[in-house]
Design a protein around this motif. Structure first.
Motif, mmCIF file in Angstrom:
data_model
loop_
_atom_site.group_PDB
_atom_site.id
_atom_site.type_symbol
_atom_site.label_atom_id
_atom_site.label_comp_id
_atom_site.label_asym_id
_atom_site.label_seq_id
_atom_site.Cartn_x
_atom_site.Cartn_y
_atom_site.Cartn_z
ATOM 1 N N ARG A 191 -40.859 -3.845 -4.796
ATOM 2 C CA ARG A 191 -40.683 -5.246 -5.225
ATOM 3 C C ARG A 191 -40.375 -6.138 -4.024
ATOM 4 O O ARG A 191 -40.934 -7.227 -3.883
ATOM 5 N N GLY A 192 -39.451 -5.663 -3.175
ATOM 6 C CA GLY A 192 -39.062 -6.457 -2.012
ATOM 7 C C GLY A 192 -40.210 -6.639 -1.036
ATOM 8 O O GLY A 192 -40.401 -7.730 -0.484
ATOM 9 N N PHE A 193 -40.985 -5.595 -0.828
ATOM 10 C CA PHE A 193 -42.158 -5.670 0.046
ATOM 11 C C PHE A 193 -43.203 -6.616 -0.549
ATOM 12 O O PHE A 193 -43.775 -7.453 0.157
ATOM 13 N N ALA A 194 -43.432 -6.493 -1.850
ATOM 14 C CA ALA A 194 -44.392 -7.376 -2.526
ATOM 15 C C ALA A 194 -43.951 -8.833 -2.450
ATOM 16 O O ALA A 194 -44.789 -9.739 -2.339
ATOM 17 N N LEU A 195 -42.638 -9.081 -2.496
ATOM 18 C CA LEU A 195 -42.122 -10.451 -2.384
ATOM 19 C C LEU A 195 -42.551 -11.102 -1.069
ATOM 20 O O LEU A 195 -42.895 -12.283 -1.043
ATOM 21 N N PHE A 196 -42.503 -10.330 0.000
ATOM 22 C CA PHE A 196 -42.909 -10.877 1.297
ATOM 23 C C PHE A 196 -44.400 -11.197 1.285
ATOM 24 O O PHE A 196 -44.833 -12.252 1.758
ATOM 25 N N PHE A 207 -51.031 -8.200 -3.006
ATOM 26 C CA PHE A 207 -49.608 -8.123 -3.322
ATOM 27 C C PHE A 207 -49.305 -8.452 -4.777
ATOM 28 O O PHE A 207 -48.364 -7.913 -5.346
ATOM 29 N N PHE A 208 -50.102 -9.326 -5.418
ATOM 30 C CA PHE A 208 -49.864 -9.533 -6.838
ATOM 31 C C PHE A 208 -50.322 -8.304 -7.628
ATOM 32 O O PHE A 208 -49.797 -8.019 -8.711
ATOM 33 N N VAL A 209 -51.270 -7.532 -7.072
ATOM 34 C CA VAL A 209 -51.663 -6.247 -7.665
ATOM 35 C C VAL A 209 -50.468 -5.296 -7.653
ATOM 36 O O VAL A 209 -50.141 -4.649 -8.654
ATOM 37 N N LEU A 210 -49.814 -5.226 -6.499
ATOM 38 C CA LEU A 210 -48.642 -4.366 -6.346
ATOM 39 C C LEU A 210 -47.505 -4.820 -7.251
ATOM 40 O O LEU A 210 -46.858 -4.006 -7.930
ATOM 41 N N PHE A 211 -47.272 -6.120 -7.311
ATOM 42 C CA PHE A 211 -46.199 -6.663 -8.135
ATOM 43 C C PHE A 211 -46.477 -6.420 -9.621
ATOM 44 O O PHE A 211 -45.559 -6.140 -10.396
ATOM 45 N N SER A 212 -47.740 -6.520 -10.018
ATOM 46 C CA SER A 212 -48.115 -6.286 -11.416
ATOM 47 C C SER A 212 -47.879 -4.826 -11.798
ATOM 48 O O SER A 212 -47.415 -4.524 -12.897
ATOM 49 N N MET A 252 -54.801 -5.053 -15.836
ATOM 50 C CA MET A 252 -55.147 -3.679 -15.460
ATOM 51 C C MET A 252 -53.955 -2.970 -14.815
ATOM 52 O O MET A 252 -53.603 -1.838 -15.190
ATOM 53 N N MET A 253 -53.300 -3.645 -13.873
ATOM 54 C CA MET A 253 -52.191 -3.005 -13.156
ATOM 55 C C MET A 253 -50.945 -2.892 -14.020
ATOM 56 O O MET A 253 -50.125 -1.986 -13.811
ATOM 57 N N PHE A 254 -50.753 -3.792 -14.992
ATOM 58 C CA PHE A 254 -49.667 -3.632 -15.964
ATOM 59 C C PHE A 254 -49.803 -2.292 -16.671
ATOM 60 O O PHE A 254 -48.833 -1.544 -16.832
#
Length: 381
Positions: free
Chosen positions: A16-21, A61-66, A211-213
């Motif tokens: 989450r923290g990495f995706a935030l950046f 990164f929104f893929v990762l966050f999702s 999809m990522m959800f």
């Protein structure tokens, strides 16, 4: 807490923290200048920064966050059911609270808000949670849809490049005037920007996020983060192919963003983001697992700070928009459309540094971030 739980929570929070950046890097060009026309800066350095954005950041990164959202959903449901509470009421209240926060965020701070679309997709996730036999079908369907929507956006850019220049220039000038104007002008411009941005968000974000959800829901149900080394070992021999696919697909997508008026170089390669975004997001996950559990950085202070920022992802996501609007809009420092893209990119370092410091200090006193506390209070009221 068991070692397995520690690994799972550390990996989730660090992701989450990495995706935030990454999301900050993705969002700051939109917050710092009009998006209706190309940047006024067209020197080699500006083009290099744009290429970096497209190749390494956009659509990753929104893929990762999702994915993390879907994984967290599975954990939340398990926690609610363990406590003997009504999961439907609690979860839908949480989504409604997220929806309201998203609208406020979109209307007052950032037209590219993801909270509104996440809260709507979260409803879909709830009603699919017990239909695991359909997950694979939906995942493939949403992936195909994302491919088609990226292609459709390429077509839109292709036609608007020649037919919509006059309108785009008019929107750009109005955007600059209003962003550098009064608070009322800022608000009115946000409403205009959000109205124009929302269809783009539906096409660009929603199919891939859905999809990522579901991938995250599957991963959470199977608790794959309980044993990060198992994930690492599963990827042996496969990461090189992910890298090859990612490099080719993201190179094609990057080229497409420099030739929006060219059918073969602009329209067709734009769809490659459906491959490139997921490939690089997975490689980022593998890189983080390597850093934390192969190189044994899990006790590192920086890793701990990023994980704490990730545990307050809602607070930090909203604070990033607030800080950026202060820097760029007229009610603050008023640098909207004035800074070179390279300078804008460098600004992400102190902004994210603030997120890390604030999160570390806050978590030393409180278990929940301020916005996480507010959302929890509403959820369980």
């Amino acid at each position: 807490m068991s070692n397995t739980q520690n690994h799972r929570l550390l990996l989730l929070d660090f992701l989450r923290g990495f995706a935030l950046f990454g999301i900050l890097i993705s969002n700051i060009p939109i917050l710092s200048a009009p998006v209706y026309t190309d940047s006024q800066f067209q020197d080699l350095a500006a083009k290099f920064v744009k290429a970096l954005y497209m190749f390494l950041v956009t659509g990753k990164f929104f893929v990762l966050f999702s994915f993390v959202f879907g994984y967290g959903f599975a954990i939340l449901l398990q926690s609610i059911e363990t406590k003997g509470k009504d999961p439907k009421r609690i979860y839908l209240r949480r989504l409604f609270g997220l929806f309201i926060l998203g609208l406020l965020h979109a209307f007052f701070l950032f037209e590219g808000d993801i909270l509104v679309s996440y809260s709507i997709l979260g409803v879909m996730l709830y009603f699919l949670k017990d239909k695991s036999h359909l997950w694979k079908r939906y995942i493939i369907g949403f992936w195909i849809l994302s491919f088609l929507t990226y292609l459709a956006l390429g077509y839109v850019s292709y036609f608007s490049f020649s037919d919509g220049k006059e309108l785009a220039n008019k929107l750009t000038q109005e955007s600059i005037i209003n962003h550098l104007g009064s608070l009322q002008q800022n608000f009115e411009q946000q409403l205009i920007d959000y109205g124009l941005a929302f269809p783009f968000i539906l096409l660009f974000n929603v199919p891939t996020a859905a999809m990522m959800f579901l991938v995250g829901l599957w991963a959470g149900k199977n608790q794959i983060f309980a044993d990060p080394l198992r994930i690492w070992n599963f990827g042996k021999g496969k990461k090189r192919y992910l890298f090859l696919i990612g490099v080719v697909a993201n190179f094609g997508y990057t080229v497409s963003q420099f030739y929006p008026n060219h059918f073969f170089l602009g329209v067709l390669p734009s769809s490659l983001l459906a491959f490139g975004g997921v490939s690089f997001a997975l490689l980022y996950v593998y890189g983080i697992i390597n850093l934390l559990f192969i190189q044994k950085w899990e006790s590192n202070y920086f890793v701990s700070s990023v994980a704490k920022a990730g545990s307050m992802s809602l607070t930090n996501y909203l604070s990033q928009s607030l800080i950026c609007t202060f820097i760029f809009d007229g009610w603050g420092l008023g640098y909207f459309s004035l800074l070179h893209p390279g300078i804008v990119l460098l600004l992400t370092i102190p902004i994210y540094g603030f997120n890390l410091i604030f999160s570390t200090l806050w978590k030393s006193k409180f278990d929940l971030g301020p916005m996480e506390w507010l959302l929890r209070k509403w959820t369980y009221a």
